[in-house]
Write an enzyme that holds these catalytic residues in place. Structure first.
Site, PDB file in Angstrom:
ATOM      1  N   GLN A   1       0.838  -1.198   0.000  1.00 31.59           N
ATOM      2  CA  GLN A   1       0.000   0.000   0.000  1.00 31.59           C
ATOM      3  C   GLN A   1       0.877   1.255   0.000  1.00 31.59           C
ATOM      4  O   GLN A   1       1.224   1.785   1.048  1.00 31.59           O
ATOM      5  CB  GLN A   1      -0.935   0.003   1.205  1.00 31.59           C
ATOM      6  CG  GLN A   1      -1.851   1.199   1.195  1.00 31.59           C
ATOM      7  CD  GLN A   1      -3.239   0.863   1.658  1.00 31.59           C
ATOM      8  OE1 GLN A   1      -3.504  -0.197   2.184  1.00 31.59           O
ATOM      9  NE2 GLN A   1      -4.133   1.794   1.462  1.00 31.59           N
ATOM     10  N   PHE A   2       1.200   1.734  -1.210  1.00 37.27           N
ATOM     11  CA  PHE A   2       2.054   2.913  -1.337  1.00 37.27           C
ATOM     12  C   PHE A   2       1.400   4.161  -0.764  1.00 37.27           C
ATOM     13  O   PHE A   2       2.081   5.112  -0.377  1.00 37.27           O
ATOM     14  CB  PHE A   2       2.460   3.148  -2.799  1.00 37.27           C
ATOM     15  CG  PHE A   2       1.367   3.686  -3.677  1.00 37.27           C
ATOM     16  CD1 PHE A   2       1.232   5.054  -3.877  1.00 37.27           C
ATOM     17  CD2 PHE A   2       0.460   2.827  -4.306  1.00 37.27           C
ATOM     18  CE1 PHE A   2       0.225   5.554  -4.683  1.00 37.27           C
ATOM     19  CE2 PHE A   2      -0.538   3.319  -5.112  1.00 37.27           C
ATOM     20  CZ  PHE A   2      -0.672   4.679  -5.299  1.00 37.27           C
ATOM     21  N   THR A   3       0.081   4.168  -0.651  1.00 34.45           N
ATOM     22  CA  THR A   3      -0.621   5.365  -0.155  1.00 34.45           C
ATOM     23  C   THR A   3      -0.338   5.646   1.315  1.00 34.45           C
ATOM     24  O   THR A   3      -0.670   6.722   1.809  1.00 34.45           O
ATOM     25  CB  THR A   3      -2.144   5.263  -0.384  1.00 34.45           C
ATOM     26  OG1 THR A   3      -2.647   4.126   0.314  1.00 34.45           O
ATOM     27  CG2 THR A   3      -2.461   5.159  -1.868  1.00 34.45           C
TER      28      THR A   3
END
Length: 150
Positions: free
Chosen positions: A78-80
């Site tokens: 989850q890069f966010t």
């Protein structure tokens, strides 16, 4: 690296209508990787995740780790988690590692968590549009950032 651990009684990941991973009791782990992350960060975080004592003992106290409850892990990239929100209302993700850096570290995290837990872990698909379902137990949600380990 940044991880969000959610204690769950069930969690699953679906990509294009196909389940890629599902667990019952355990952790849904959302993992964010940034460019500055190292193998040392990965090793420290993996140990922290597997050792986290947030399952209830017989007295209702959070005293048990994953191994104590035969728990599983569903690991989702989850890069966010590295969204910069200081300016404006559209987040920037410049701190998040690009796939050429993030994918190898994500794959190493899968291997490390599996080795520490002594069994395979479930995963999503890196970079895919994933649909995550979970039943948060408690709710118990813990955020761990390797930049705060000292």
């Amino acid at each position: 690296m940044r991880a969000v651990l959610q204690r769950v009684t069930q969690a699953s990941c679906v990509v294009d209508g196909t389940a890629t991973g599902a667990i019952n009791t355990g952790f849904l782990v959302l993992l964010g990787i940034e460019d500055a992350d190292t193998q040392e960060d990965l090793d420290w975080l993996a140990q922290k995740i597997v050792g986290m004592r947030i399952f209830n003992d017989d007295n209702g106290m959070m005293n048990k780790a994953l191994a104590d409850v035969n728990g599983d892990i569903l690991l989702i990239s989850q890069f966010t988690l590295f969204a910069a929100t200081k300016k404006g209302n559209r987040p920037s993700f410049t701190k998040a590692a690009k796939p050429n850096v993030a994918i190898p570290l994500y794959e190493k995290m899968i291997e490390k968590l599996s080795a520490l837990l002594g069994k395979n872990i479930s995963t999503g698909i890196f970079g895919a549009d994933m649909k995550i379902s979970l039943l948060n137990d408690g709710p118990v949600t813990i955020v761990i950032d390797t930049k705060n380990k000292e």
